[in-house]
Design a protein around this motif. Structure first.
Motif, PDB file in Angstrom:
ATOM      1  N   SER A   1      41.378 -17.035  46.628  1.00 59.13           N
ATOM      2  CA  SER A   1      40.558 -16.664  45.471  1.00 59.13           C
ATOM      3  C   SER A   1      40.678 -15.170  45.177  1.00 59.13           C
TER       4      SER A   1
ATOM      5  N   THR B   1      33.621 -17.401  45.501  1.00 59.26           N
ATOM      6  CA  THR B   1      34.358 -17.933  46.647  1.00 59.26           C
ATOM      7  C   THR B   1      34.891 -16.811  47.523  1.00 59.26           C
TER       8      THR B   1
ATOM      9  N   THR C   1      33.725 -17.735  39.291  1.00 56.64           N
ATOM     10  CA  THR C   1      33.778 -18.743  40.361  1.00 56.64           C
ATOM     11  C   THR C   1      34.687 -18.270  41.492  1.00 56.64           C
ATOM     12  N   LEU C   2      35.826 -17.692  41.134  1.00 54.14           N
ATOM     13  CA  LEU C   2      36.719 -17.127  42.152  1.00 54.14           C
ATOM     14  C   LEU C   2      36.015 -16.027  42.940  1.00 54.14           C
TER      15      LEU C   2
ATOM     16  N   GLU D   1      35.907 -14.803  28.035  1.00 52.28           N
ATOM     17  CA  GLU D   1      35.842 -16.232  28.332  1.00 52.28           C
ATOM     18  C   GLU D   1      36.331 -16.512  29.745  1.00 52.28           C
ATOM     19  N   ASP D   2      37.412 -15.845  30.138  1.00 54.15           N
ATOM     20  CA  ASP D   2      37.999 -16.045  31.461  1.00 54.15           C
ATOM     21  C   ASP D   2      37.029 -15.619  32.563  1.00 54.15           C
TER      22      ASP D   2
ATOM     23  N   ASP E   1      33.820 -15.768  32.660  1.00 53.51           N
ATOM     24  CA  ASP E   1      32.784 -16.766  32.895  1.00 53.51           C
ATOM     25  C   ASP E   1      33.349 -18.085  33.415  1.00 53.51           C
ATOM     26  N   SER E   2      34.450 -18.546  32.818  1.00 50.65           N
ATOM     27  CA  SER E   2      34.947 -19.883  33.132  1.00 50.65           C
ATOM     28  C   SER E   2      35.758 -19.943  34.420  1.00 50.65           C
ATOM     29  N   ARG E   3      36.381 -18.816  34.830  1.00 52.25           N
ATOM     30  CA  ARG E   3      37.266 -18.854  35.990  1.00 52.25           C
ATOM     31  C   ARG E   3      36.981 -17.750  37.003  1.00 52.25           C
ATOM     32  N   LEU E   4      36.931 -16.503  36.545  1.00 55.57           N
ATOM     33  CA  LEU E   4      36.892 -15.374  37.470  1.00 55.57           C
ATOM     34  C   LEU E   4      35.589 -15.303  38.261  1.00 55.57           C
TER      35      LEU E   4
ATOM     36  N   ALA F   1      44.878 -11.401  38.285  1.00 52.84           N
ATOM     37  CA  ALA F   1      44.257 -11.216  36.973  1.00 52.84           C
ATOM     38  C   ALA F   1      44.048  -9.745  36.665  1.00 52.84           C
TER      39      ALA F   1
ATOM     40  N   GLU G   1      44.011 -14.484  43.554  1.00 57.07           N
ATOM     41  CA  GLU G   1      43.996 -14.853  42.138  1.00 57.07           C
ATOM     42  C   GLU G   1      43.279 -13.791  41.305  1.00 57.07           C
TER      43      GLU G   1
END
Length: 563
Positions: free
Chosen positions: A73, A47, A43-44, A35-36, A38-41, A80, A76
């Protein structure tokens, strides 16, 4: 979209290969990371790709600092990878609930999800893991204990990252041509020379190769050394980053050129076995490289399916257009087959580390086979996915261009395809690796007799007899002829290995869950990829939605492929 739960092949492989106690710990982390990613990583990662790291040679007082600045980015993403999910620590210490180290497959499964979001950072993550493994295996534990501790830490204040500096302008493939010199200095060494392509050049712990006094002109004259970023007294080591590379892909992660000027280093293992020790790190990274390319294929296929389902052309979605279905099908088959080989190789590595001699022989050749085929195939799959998305796939607003750019590095990192194919030939010459693999695959196929897998198994049994004989004939030819043929032969080995593994997984899923989807995938792979039967519409086209979604298909559909 959850990258873990939406993948039709991943969880069944996890269920089969990992023990229940390991699955209990791993699956929640897979779901979280899926889930992470797709929803966050992701996009980071987009960038970070657009904001490359920069190199500052001097501070405002004129002091040489060689400081690499990273976009937030990327930092971050690093947090992770190294801390939250512990991707470089999983094979070395207990995290995520494991009291001991997790099985290799836990690391590969989690990394496979992470790389679907971010490919570039996975290189230093892999090198950090491999550096710890190499130091642990060949280094003095008292001398390197603190460095191993740092490389395997998930503590943001204590963790180290790793790298390997091998390539020189004249010594990429031919390590014997290494010109970097090592001279003894008490209990340490001083290294001088230039390294041409160094990914993660500001790593805390670097493994590198250098010529030592009295060494011969072969690879036995090259020793392995550990080069720390800081000397024991905390001062900067004596090497500089000359510049960063302007690369086609992996733009988020820096690669540079290094000049060593009497740099402090420690010897790792026996001097005249330096290259063999380094090969441990390289081979570990090569398998990770194949895993990363598999992840790129999976992301590319998922993007293609999502696009084809929402894009309407001539009055209906692309996913309902027969030619588009025929375009997506082989991409899905390739991605699933590659993941099966990664799981089998990771499981084999686990057995080899436990002392299984047969597994040691198998993983020695499975690694270059996987690296050779999967990394090159990822270039095709990501390219096709770009074309499926059309003009949007070609622009940087969508992930396809980054997937395609990154995919080309897989065939170059840790040895280009030709170098890897020659390694397969070396295995065949040294211990008849093609016969070893053929025998292992024959055992798997024999276990499928009198099952619904039998038609495909018989085809593969005949194909293996021919392929092993072809290998024997190739070795009987001149060295030059064998070298010319080994690239195509390695591809054939990969096709048949992956086909057998797909069938074996299909039998497991039929037995464990009564599902026939994987059998349709396996039979279609044999028909379309191995046998090249493109003159008729595969049965799988009618059930493509069920294949990509992981849904049930009728037994008759799976069996109809060979009727």
């Amino acid at each position: 979209m959850n990258f873990a739960t939406s993948d039709p092949a991943l969880m069944p492989l996890v269920e089969r290969y990992l023990a229940p106690s390991d699955r209990e710990l791993l699956v929640p982390v897979l779901n979280q990371l899926g889930e992470d990613a797709d929803s966050r990583l992701a996009t980071l990662a987009d960038t970070a790709d657009k904001n490359k790291p920069t190199l500052e040679h001097f501070d405002r007082d004129g002091n040489r600092v060689d400081r690499i600045s990273y976009h937030p980015s990327y930092l971050e993403l690093s947090k992770a990878a190294y801390e939250q999910y512990g991707l470089s620590a999983l094979s070395h210490r207990g995290i995520h609930g494991w009291t001991g180290v997790a099985p290799h497959l836990a690391k590969y499964a989690l990394s496979y999800l992470f790389v679907q979001a971010e490919f570039g950072l996975a290189c230093p993550v892999s090198m950090t893991d491999a550096a710890a493994r190499t130091l642990r295996k060949f280094g003095d534990p008292e001398l390197f204990g603190a460095y191993i501790e740092g490389l395997t830490s998930t503590d943001p204040e204590r963790r180290f990252t790793g790298a390997m500096f091998m390539t020189e302008t004249q010594a990429g493939t031919d390590i014997a041509m290494t010109e970097t010199k090592a001279v003894p200095d008490g209990g340490a060494w001083r290294l001088s020379g230039k390294k041409w392509f160094t990914s993660n050049p500001d790593a805390d712990v670097v493994l590198t190769l250098a010529k030592y006094p009295g060494g011969d002109s072969t690879t036995r004259g090259v020793g392995l050394f550990m080069l720390p970023r800081l000397r024991p007294d905390g001062t900067r080591n004596s090497y500089v980053i000359d510049r960063l590379k302007d690369k086609l892909g992996t733009r988020s992660m820096p690669s540079g050129e290094i000049t060593l000027d009497g740099a402090y280093a420690l010897q790792v293992g026996e001097l005249d076995r330096g290259f063999k020790h380094m090969a441990e790190m390289i081979n570990t990274s090569r398998l990770s490289n194949a895993m990363r390319s598999t992840a790129l294929m999976r992301r590319a296929v998922a993007e293609s399916v999502a696009h084809a389902r929402q894009r309407v052309v001539f009055g209906k979605p692309l996913m309902e257009q027969p030619l588009m279905r025929m375009t997506i099908l082989p991409l899905q088959l390739e991605a699933e087959a590659a993941l099966g080989l990664i799981f089998h190789s990771g499981d084999t590595l686990q057995k080899a580390d436990a002392g299984d001699e047969r597994a040691k022989a198998l993983i020695r050749v499975l690694t270059p086979i996987a690296k050779h085929y999967i990394c090159k195939r990822a270039r095709f799959v990501t390219g096709e996915a770009m074309e499926i998305r059309g003009g949007n796939g070609y622009i940087e607003d969508w992930p396809n261009s980054r997937l395609l750019r990154d995919s080309h590095l897989g065939s170059i990192w840790e040895g280009s395809s030709n170098v890897i194919a020659l390694d397969v030939l070396r295995c065949m010459t040294q211990y008849g690796a093609h016969q070893v693999v053929g025998a292992a695959m024959a055992e798997k196929l024999a276990a499928l007799e009198s099952t619904d897998c039998a038609p495909g198994a018989q085809r593969l049994t005949d194909a293996w007899h021919e392929l092993v004989q072809r290998g024997d004939d190739m070795l009987a030819q001149s060295t030059e002829d064998a070298q010319a043929l080994i690239g195509h032969y390695t591809n054939s080995l990969a096709w048949l290995i992956m086909a057998v593994l797909l069938l074996e997984q299909a039998q497991h899923e039929m037995t464990a869950a009564g599902t026939y989807r994987k059998l349709l995938v396996a039979n279609s792979y044999i028909s379309l990829i191995v046998e090249g039967r493109t003159d008729s519409t595969p049965e799988a086209l009618a059930w493509l939605d069920e294949i990509v979604d992981g849904a049930q298909v009728p037994r008759e559909a799976a069996l109809k492929v060979f009727k």
